[in-house]
Design a protein around this motif. Structure first.
Motif, short mmCIF file in Angstrom:
data_model
loop_
_atom_site.label_atom_id
_atom_site.label_comp_id
_atom_site.label_asym_id
_atom_site.label_seq_id
_atom_site.Cartn_x
_atom_site.Cartn_y
_atom_site.Cartn_z
N VAL A 61 0.89 -0.93 0.06
CA VAL A 61 -0.08 0.20 -0.09
C VAL A 61 0.72 1.29 0.37
O VAL A 61 0.68 2.27 -1.03
N ASP A 62 1.32 0.96 1.06
CA ASP A 62 2.62 2.26 1.24
C ASP A 62 3.66 2.42 -0.54
O ASP A 62 3.26 3.93 -0.60
N LYS A 63 4.04 1.87 -1.46
CA LYS A 63 5.11 1.61 -2.28
C LYS A 63 3.65 2.67 -3.69
O LYS A 63 3.68 3.93 -4.44
N VAL A 64 2.31 1.96 -4.07
CA VAL A 64 1.32 2.52 -4.55
C VAL A 64 1.38 4.01 -4.50
O VAL A 64 1.41 4.79 -5.59
N ILE A 65 1.17 3.88 -3.01
CA ILE A 65 0.38 5.68 -2.93
C ILE A 65 1.76 6.63 -3.64
O ILE A 65 1.29 7.50 -3.03
N ASN A 66 2.49 5.95 -2.41
CA ASN A 66 4.18 6.75 -2.39
C ASN A 66 4.34 7.59 -4.01
O ASN A 66 4.91 8.23 -4.40
#
Length: 557
Positions: free
Chosen positions: A155-160
């Motif tokens: 989730v962090d990778k996609v959002i960042n």
């Protein structure tokens, strides 16, 4: 009772279909834990339509253990989501909270919280929903529960990455995001409590001897979407060679095949890779057969190598059943299985970042479909087969180690993952979100002026240039006699009555019509009738449409 209202759509809780997905098994298990807990006498349930109400009633009645058990259900219909505020918020069985944030915006962004739950994160639809969190009206008092640390990383990778894009593209610098707590899924504390009699009876039914070793895999039987069976087959074949000839290894593959092609591939490849292993296919959609299979087994195995896997509910079920687990060191598995305590985690290997961009591009353009996308990623994920062979053999050859690890696995599941414990974590989260909503909502006043998302604005605003004239508070109206048809007769026309539930009540229409025997402005009407201005406008427009009123230039016409 400190529980959010639960959004119920039968698809998220149905374990009776031709395929059972992990999200459905988890949803059903969660619902069962709540219904069968005597802590909760009343549940708020948010539904869309009468069909879902009936399906939920059937589900709950099947879960109530005692015919005298009572559970009050407060049904919240889809056009009144704001009624969830009395429960603090809405718990969703999936990850997409953005559409529900849009629904909430009409009633007020700070009226209640939303809480979603991740399952598979591999599909582009789900990843798009993560990106929408950056632009849709989600709030800090909302949450998206990640079921494992690896899910949170995804989730962090996609959002960042999307943040970087929006900064470069439009100069965006301010983002309001929900909380991303890590809370695992749970298992039923009693259903998997298997005694020796149950185990012995089940083994007799399957014709397994006391000396035989029964290994079980539970889940979809899919080499491209769940776990390629090669490492499991090869490890069992090697272990069989170390056993006396009178001691057999049996593999129970408890699941279902999506089609005959996959079924044939499993059967043909098993004959080539593990010809000395007795294999039995059991329909995992039949819950009784599934639990009977768990009861008679000695070792649980799951060699997942697929990006669709995010948590791994079935290995946890194996642990809860008192079985040692051999699983890949993969995603959520490592959050539940303690290596060398509850069983063994087998290392996995993939290529470094940047080497599968062609796969992603081909999926983006439609050159390959989703099955090929996850299948290609899986085919380039390797399981440490030498280690798998060693660990499988070690556990199969050592009765005491199996019993020791099985007990430790059961105890660990009981202490950390039984649903009553997980629900308490949910309740702690709900309280935290309520505190954030109370303390932070005043700091986010600016967003409150956006009542509806830009794709769902008031039609009278979006299309205001279409008509010749828009009514306003100073518009002068008067009743006219253009026909002898009554308001009620037209109200009952089939061309009108199909939407009568959304129209002003007939008594309001008749009241306004009677008051306009003399000319009045809409402002005058509002003061006389005492209804909300929006109701007045709707009623006046309806009466104009069917020739009961006319617009005048001024009161002296």
């Amino acid at each position: 009772n400190n529980l959010f209202s639960l959004y119920y759509d039968n698809d998220g809780f149905n374990i009776k279909g031709q395929t059972i997905m992990g999200r459905q098994a988890a949803g059903w298990s969660f619902l069962k834990a709540i219904v069968q807990s005597h802590r909760y006498k009343k549940l708020g349930i948010y539904v869309r339509g009468a069909d879902q109400i009936n399906l939920l009633k059937n589900d709950i009645s099947s879960l109530l253990i005692d015919e005298n058990d009572k559970l009050e259900i407060d049904f919240i219909i889809n056009d009144q989501p704001d009624r969830s505020k009395q429960y603090g918020g809405i718990q969703l069985p999936g990850p997409d909270i953005t559409q529900f944030a849009a629904h909430r915006s009409y009633f007020g962004h700070d009226k209640y919280s939303l809480c979603g739950l991740t399952h598979t994160t591999a599909s582009h639809r789900i990843m798009d929903s993560f990106n929408q969190l950056l632009v849709d009206p989600v709030m800090p008092w909302d949450a998206l529960i990640c079921t494992s640390q690896c899910v949170r990383d995804t989730v962090d990778k996609v959002i960042n990455k999307q943040k970087e894009y929006l900064k470069d593209r439009v100069g965006a610098s301010k983002f309001t995001l929900p909380q991303f707590p890590i809370i695992p899924l749970g298992v039923d504390p009693e259903y998997f409590l298997l005694d020796e009699n149950k185990k012995n009876n089940s083994r007799k039914e399957h014709n397994f001897s006391d000396d035989d070793i029964v290994v079980i895999f539970v889940g979809r039987l899919s080499f491209h979407a769940k776990a390629h069976p090669f490492p499991m087959y090869l490890s069992l074949e090697n272990a069989q060679k170390k056993l006396p000839k009178n001691k057999k290894i049996h593999l129970l593959q408890v699941g279902w095949f999506s089609n005959d092609f996959i079924k044939k591939a499993f059967e043909d490849e098993a004959k080539k890779v593990c010809p000395n292993i007795e294999i039995k296919i059991i329909d995992g959609r039949n819950q009784k057969d599934k639990f009977d299979a768990l009861a008679c087994s000695d070792i649980f195995v799951s060699m997942s190598d697929n990006i669709q896997e995010t948590f791994g509910l079935t290995p946890l079920e194996g642990m809860a059943s008192g079985l040692p687990v051999i699983a890949t060191d993969w995603n959520g598995y490592r959050d539940t299985i303690r290596n060398n305590l509850d069983g063994f985690l087998i290392p996995t290997y993939t290529m470094p970042s940047g080497n599968q961009e062609d796969i992603a591009s081909n999926h983006l353009t439609g050159a390959i479909n989703y099955d090929y996308y996850i299948g290609l990623s899986s085919i380039y994920t390797a399981v440490d087969i030498p280690d798998s062979i060693n660990k499988m053999s070690e556990l199969i050859l050592n009765d005491d180690l199996r019993k020791k690890m099985g007990k430790q696995a059961r105890d660990h599941a009981k202490e950390e993952f039984f649903w009553p414990l997980i629900i308490e974590k949910y309740k702690d989260l709900y309280k935290e979100l309520a505190d954030i909503r109370k303390n932070s909502s005043k700091e986010l006043k600016s967003i409150k002026k956006y009542n509806l998302p830009s794709s769902n604005l008031d039609p009278s605003y979006i299309f205001e240039s279409y008509p010749s004239f828009q009514l306003n508070n100073e518009t002068i109206l008067q009743s006219v006699n253009l026909h002898k048809i009554t308001i009620k007769e037209i109200y009952d026309f089939e061309s009108v009555s199909y939407i009568k539930d959304f129209l002003p009540k007939i008594d309001i229409l008749e009241n306004i019509h009677s008051k306009l025997e003399t000319k009045k402005s809409i402002d005058d009407l509002t003061n006389i009738i005492g209804e909300d201005i929006s109701i007045i406008y709707k009623a006046v427009s309806w009466l104009l449409k069917f020739g009961f009123l006319k617009v005048s230039e001024n009161k002296n016409d």
